[in-house]
Each structure stands twice: as C-alpha cells, then as structure tokens.
Write a protein that holds these residues in place. Structure first.
Motif, mmCIF file in Angstrom:
data_model
loop_
_atom_site.group_PDB
_atom_site.id
_atom_site.type_symbol
_atom_site.label_atom_id
_atom_site.label_comp_id
_atom_site.label_asym_id
_atom_site.label_seq_id
_atom_site.Cartn_x
_atom_site.Cartn_y
_atom_site.Cartn_z
ATOM 1 N N CYS A 122 1.397 -2.108 2.810
ATOM 2 C CA CYS A 122 0.707 -3.354 3.148
ATOM 3 C C CYS A 122 0.648 -3.498 4.660
ATOM 4 O O CYS A 122 1.669 -3.390 5.349
ATOM 5 C CB CYS A 122 1.448 -4.527 2.514
ATOM 6 S SG CYS A 122 0.481 -6.051 2.485
ATOM 7 N N HIS B 151 -4.976 -5.869 6.028
ATOM 8 C CA HIS B 151 -5.237 -6.457 4.712
ATOM 9 C C HIS B 151 -5.297 -7.981 4.803
ATOM 10 O O HIS B 151 -6.165 -8.613 4.197
ATOM 11 C CB HIS B 151 -4.135 -6.030 3.732
ATOM 12 C CG HIS B 151 -4.069 -4.560 3.508
ATOM 13 N ND1 HIS B 151 -2.886 -3.878 3.311
ATOM 14 C CD2 HIS B 151 -5.049 -3.612 3.472
ATOM 15 C CE1 HIS B 151 -3.131 -2.597 3.135
ATOM 16 N NE2 HIS B 151 -4.435 -2.413 3.229
ATOM 17 N N ASP C 35 -9.357 2.326 0.937
ATOM 18 C CA ASP C 35 -9.657 1.514 -0.247
ATOM 19 C C ASP C 35 -8.843 1.988 -1.443
ATOM 20 O O ASP C 35 -9.381 2.364 -2.484
ATOM 21 C CB ASP C 35 -11.156 1.571 -0.550
ATOM 22 C CG ASP C 35 -11.612 0.421 -1.423
ATOM 23 O OD1 ASP C 35 -10.899 -0.594 -1.477
ATOM 24 O OD2 ASP C 35 -12.686 0.546 -2.054
ATOM 25 N N TYR D 187 -4.395 -1.249 -5.955
ATOM 26 C CA TYR D 187 -3.101 -1.871 -6.208
ATOM 27 C C TYR D 187 -3.291 -3.182 -6.959
ATOM 28 O O TYR D 187 -4.291 -3.878 -6.746
ATOM 29 C CB TYR D 187 -2.392 -2.208 -4.893
ATOM 30 C CG TYR D 187 -1.738 -1.047 -4.198
ATOM 31 C CD1 TYR D 187 -0.437 -0.655 -4.518
ATOM 32 C CD2 TYR D 187 -2.412 -0.345 -3.200
ATOM 33 C CE1 TYR D 187 0.166 0.404 -3.863
ATOM 34 C CE2 TYR D 187 -1.820 0.722 -2.552
ATOM 35 C CZ TYR D 187 -0.530 1.093 -2.890
ATOM 36 O OH TYR D 187 0.062 2.148 -2.253
ATOM 37 N N LEU E 89 -2.402 -6.994 -6.825
ATOM 38 C CA LEU E 89 -2.182 -7.721 -5.570
ATOM 39 C C LEU E 89 -2.201 -9.222 -5.777
ATOM 40 O O LEU E 89 -2.752 -9.736 -6.751
ATOM 41 C CB LEU E 89 -3.240 -7.323 -4.540
ATOM 42 C CG LEU E 89 -4.714 -7.585 -4.892
ATOM 43 C CD1 LEU E 89 -5.182 -8.959 -4.406
ATOM 44 C CD2 LEU E 89 -5.610 -6.499 -4.329
ATOM 45 N N LEU F 32 -8.675 -2.265 -2.895
ATOM 46 C CA LEU F 32 -8.180 -3.283 -1.978
ATOM 47 C C LEU F 32 -9.299 -4.061 -1.306
ATOM 48 O O LEU F 32 -9.182 -5.274 -1.107
ATOM 49 C CB LEU F 32 -7.285 -2.638 -0.925
ATOM 50 C CG LEU F 32 -5.927 -2.146 -1.426
ATOM 51 C CD1 LEU F 32 -5.145 -1.507 -0.280
ATOM 52 C CD2 LEU F 32 -5.125 -3.280 -2.037
ATOM 53 N N ILE G 255 -8.831 -7.848 -2.325
ATOM 54 C CA ILE G 255 -8.304 -8.796 -1.336
ATOM 55 C C ILE G 255 -9.324 -9.885 -1.045
ATOM 56 O O ILE G 255 -8.983 -11.075 -0.986
ATOM 57 C CB ILE G 255 -7.900 -8.058 -0.050
ATOM 58 C CG1 ILE G 255 -6.659 -7.201 -0.311
ATOM 59 C CG2 ILE G 255 -7.634 -9.049 1.087
ATOM 60 C CD1 ILE G 255 -6.264 -6.315 0.848
ATOM 61 N N LEU H 284 1.210 -6.449 -2.187
ATOM 62 C CA LEU H 284 0.766 -5.345 -3.026
ATOM 63 C C LEU H 284 1.925 -4.959 -3.934
ATOM 64 O O LEU H 284 3.042 -4.712 -3.464
ATOM 65 C CB LEU H 284 0.332 -4.152 -2.166
ATOM 66 C CG LEU H 284 -0.738 -4.447 -1.108
ATOM 67 C CD1 LEU H 284 -1.155 -3.156 -0.409
ATOM 68 C CD2 LEU H 284 -1.955 -5.139 -1.722
#
Length: 245
Positions: free
Chosen positions: A24, A28, A52, A55, A57, A86, A90, A121
């Motif tokens: 992490c 992010h 990319d 995970y 999250l 991600l 995110i 994550l």
C-alpha cells in the motif's frame, strides 16, 4: 510527509506472514482523494502511475478534530472483500464510502480541507476453526453465522429489540455477517471477546449473545497494509503533477 504504514502487525507472531509494507502506497490514497475531489468539483483527474494489481480493499475517510490531540472522527468507510483492480477499485470505493455510507451524510465540498484518507489492502486470508483464533493488532476478522437456533435463550428477542415476533422460515435462513479491520480492536481498547460480541451486534443480531452463538461463528482472519494521507499532502501531489486546486 505522506506515510505508508502497516497496521500494527506483530512479526514475531508464530505462523503468520506479515504483509509487505510496500503493498500500500501514498499514490493509492492520492488516487482516492483525486476521485473525490474531481467528483465534487468537476475537475480533470490526474493519471495514475501505480501498478494495477488486484486486492480486496477498503477506503476510509476521517475528519480531523479542530482540537489538538483529539483523534480524527470517522466520516465514511466501505470496501470490498473480492479482489479487484486497484485503479478501478480505489476510485469506486473512494466515492462509495464518501457518498453511500448509510451511517453518515454525503461528504460535501466544504469538508475537503479537513479530510484524511486511508486505503487498506487486505491480504493473507485464512479460515480458522475457532472464533478466538486470531491476534489483536495483527488480524482483521470477517464473521458469519446463521440465525441462532441452538437454545430457547438465543431465540428470545432482546429487551433492546423492537421485534417481538418469533423467527420465521425466512429469518431462520438468514446469515449474519460483519467485519472489523485490524486496527479497530486496538483503537477501541477491546479484547477478543469484546470484539467478537461487537461484531455480532454490528452484523445485526439483537438477541442474547450466548456461547453457543459464538461457537457457531465461521471466522476468516486477514491482515491489512494501510496507507494514510492528509488533504494538504494531496494538494501538493496534485499541483506537482500539473493539476489545479
């Protein structure tokens, strides 16, 4: 400075693999902040540069206290236990936690300068046989349990519950679920039993909490790599990358 921290893991805990602290990163959190800022201001987003990877999250928004020394106040926290890219995940959960957390009103533009963003994550999932088989400060927990039917005490409505009806076929098939990230128990000062009982309540069970109910829990423990940034750090990042605030 933006910080990348692992959530209070214990490297000496036997049998547990510590999550990689590089998993992490501040980028992010900047990506999450950028998604929220652009949604509230109709600005153009800054292109992301991180890998990319996929995970599970969580994105958490907090409001800093105006009083020195006071802890930040939770403003929204929603995530996904299914691994997802991600960049997409995110951005999606930055907005979901800001606008759709039913515990709070939607975050508004005037609040931005007091916000902090955490991205967690989730790693190292393990199904365990006992509801006590996890370590405070190391593991997050995800619990699930069926409608309790093992004793008449479990079926009795709680004095605090508004429901006085007996269980129906539909409720008997219901599965209760809840989760707490690794940092929650230490922050609240809870021991394992207090954490489990709080999670049972969080899942929506209002009846009596018995030992039979606790033992019916299926528990999955996990670890978390966490990164945090402030609004000021995001502003510097956005300007350094050619954006305006």
């Amino acid at each position: 400075m933006a910080s990348t921290t692992l959530v209070t893991l214990n490297p000496a805990a036997p049998g547990f693999e510590v999550a990689d602290q590089g998993v992490c990163r501040p980028e992010h959190c900047f990506h999450a902040f950028d998604a929220l800022y652009c949604a509230l201001t109709d600005s153009e987003p800054i292109p992301h540069k991180f890998q990319d990877d996929k995970y599970p999250l969580f994105v958490t928004w907090s409001t800093r206290s105006s009083r020195p020394g006071r802890a930040s106040r939770l403003r929204g926290c929603i995530g996904n236990f299914q691994a997802m890219p991600l960049r997409e995940g995110i951005a999606e959960y930055a907005l979901t936690s800001a606008f759709e957390d039913s515990r709070f009103n939607k975050i508004e533009r005037w609040e931005l300068e007091n916000l902090e963003c955490d991205v967690s994550l989730l790693t190292n999932y393990e199904d365990v046989s006992s509801y006590l088989d996890w370590t405070i400060g190391v593991h997050g927990i995800y619990i699930s349990f069926p409608y309790p039917t093992s004793s008449s005490d479990s079926l009795a409505p709680s004095p605090l519950s508004s429901s006085t009806s007996i269980p129906t076929r539909r409720t008997l098939k219901h599965t209760f679920t809840a989760t707490y990230l690794p940092q929650i128990a230490p922050e609240q000062g809870w021991d394992k039993l207090e954490t489990i009982d709080s999670a049972i309540r969080k899942a929506g069970w209002n009846g009596r909490i018995t030992e039979d109910l606790r033992r019916s829990i299926k528990l999955r423990r996990y670890q978390s790599a966490k990164c945090s940034v402030s609004w000021e750090e995001y502003v510097l990042w956005r300007k350094d990358n050619g954006g305006e605030v």
